[in-house]
Design an enzyme around this catalytic site. Structure first.
Site, PDB file in Angstrom:
ATOM      1  N   ARG A 103       0.815  -1.219   0.000  1.00  0.00           N
ATOM      2  CA  ARG A 103       0.000   0.000   0.000  1.00  0.00           C
ATOM      3  C   ARG A 103       0.846   1.265   0.000  1.00  0.00           C
ATOM      4  NH1 ARG A 103      -2.976   1.898  -2.688  1.00  0.00           N
ATOM      5  NH2 ARG A 103      -3.951  -0.156  -2.661  1.00  0.00           N
ATOM      6  N   LYS A 138       1.937  24.962  -4.398  1.00  0.00           N
ATOM      7  CA  LYS A 138       0.721  24.354  -3.845  1.00  0.00           C
ATOM      8  C   LYS A 138       0.881  22.835  -3.874  1.00  0.00           C
ATOM      9  CE  LYS A 138      -2.146  28.250  -5.292  1.00  0.00           C
ATOM     10  NZ  LYS A 138      -3.219  28.721  -6.183  1.00  0.00           N
ATOM     11  N   LYS A 170       4.123  39.351  -4.459  1.00  0.00           N
ATOM     12  CA  LYS A 170       2.721  39.040  -4.675  1.00  0.00           C
ATOM     13  C   LYS A 170       1.833  40.193  -4.214  1.00  0.00           C
ATOM     14  CE  LYS A 170       1.361  34.813  -4.185  1.00  0.00           C
ATOM     15  NZ  LYS A 170       1.177  34.460  -5.627  1.00  0.00           N
ATOM     16  N   GLU A 200       3.873  40.084  -9.339  1.00  0.00           N
ATOM     17  CA  GLU A 200       2.516  39.706  -9.736  1.00  0.00           C
ATOM     18  C   GLU A 200       1.709  40.962 -10.031  1.00  0.00           C
ATOM     19  OE1 GLU A 200      -1.375  38.206  -7.329  1.00  0.00           O
ATOM     20  OE2 GLU A 200       0.412  36.949  -7.125  1.00  0.00           O
ATOM     21  N   ASP A 221      -1.763  37.591 -13.421  1.00  0.00           N
ATOM     22  CA  ASP A 221      -2.696  36.787 -12.630  1.00  0.00           C
ATOM     23  C   ASP A 221      -4.149  37.008 -13.032  1.00  0.00           C
ATOM     24  OD1 ASP A 221      -3.149  34.930 -10.507  1.00  0.00           O
ATOM     25  OD2 ASP A 221      -3.887  36.584  -9.279  1.00  0.00           O
TER      26      ASP A 221
END
Length: 284
Positions: A103, A138, A170, A200, A221
């Site tokens: 597994r 992410k 950002k 960004e 973005d």
């Protein structure tokens, strides 16, 4: 394809932790009760749907950490395509070790093959354009290096590995700094000579302001296709252009056609479905 295996010293802690989680306090009580210590078996890892293989090194390590006597012969290495019913690798040795590690081995192999398969679907969708498909930060905590490896196995490329790779300004950085100009100036004053600076932007007005300070890259973005096309014309090769924001295999071709250099997609690592792979016993 920029695909190189990760060194075992990076993989072993991940696999060992996963095995220990599964073994718990008493080990594999089911297998130990049913299978004798001296039973040897031959099994095969088989694809149950079409996709791209990734993660074989982790799967092999899972078996061998339980028993170094397990032998593995790979037929479809990482980066290879596989179809339903096709053998990826044969695994033979002590039956207890193989069943105990099964597994954990499949968890890594199915997940990473799913990431590679998802990446390959978007790479295929933009073929013929110059845009590269890249992943993001992410990622599953603890699995970033192997998930980014799986992206490469699927024909994609990697964005930052962490917060220390490059300087990415950002929207929240801009808000706290008081604007794009202030943020870029602070970034440039702090960055070393080898550190790239990306900013960004959400609008063409922001892009115009950012370009006056010559960033190395601009992250466009959630812009429309028309905005992206105009943004590429505005940049005119002065910076790397990266499109980002809810991009799918269906929407990627139109975005790539705008001329952007990169298309970054978070779901490749955080939401890609597994590739169904099974371990089947074969007669001796």
């Amino acid at each position: 394809m920029n695909l190189s295996p990760l060194p075992p010293i990076m993989l072993e802690p991940l696999v060992r932790t996963a095995l220990l989680e599964d073994l718990g306090r008493a080990g594999d009580v089911s297998t130990d009760a049913i299978v004798t210590p001296y039973h040897y078996t031959r099994t095969v890892l088989v694809g149950r749907q079409r996709g791209i293989v990734a993660g074989l090194d982790l799967a092999m390590l899972a078996f061998r950490l339980i028993s170094p006597d397990v032998e593995i012969s790979v037929e479809r290495p990482d980066g290879s395509g596989v179809v339903e019913g096709q053998v990826i690798a044969s695994v033979s040795g002590p039956a207890r070790a193989i069943l105990t590690a099964e597994r954990t081995a499949l968890n890594f192999l199915c997940h990473l093959s799913g990431v590679a398969t998802a990446t390959a679907s978007v790479v295929a969708a933009v073929r013929g354009h110059g845009a590269k498909i890249v992943c993001t930060r992410k990622t599953t905590p603890g699995l970033r290096a192997v998930e980014k490896y799986a992206v490469r196995a699927g024909g994609g490329a990697n964005h930052r590995f962490g917060l220390d790779d490059a300087l990415l300004i950002k929207d929240n950085h801009i808000a706290i700094a008081g604007g794009i100009r202030a943020a870029i100036k602070r970034a440039r004053a702090s960055a070393g000579h080898l550190v790239k600076i990306e900013v960004e932007v959400d609008t063409l007005t922001q892009l115009e302001e950012a370009l006056t300070l010559a960033p190395d890259a601009v992250l466009l973005d959630n812009m429309s296709v028309d905005q992206l096309r105009e943004a590429v014309l505005m940049v005119a090769g002065r910076a790397i252009t990266e499109a980002s924001g809810r991009i799918t295999a269906a929407s990627a071709p139109a975005i790539a056609a705008t001329g952007v250099d990169l298309i970054s997609i978070g779901w490749l690592t955080h939401s890609a479905p597994i590739l169904d792979i099974g371990l089947d016993c074969r007669a001796p």
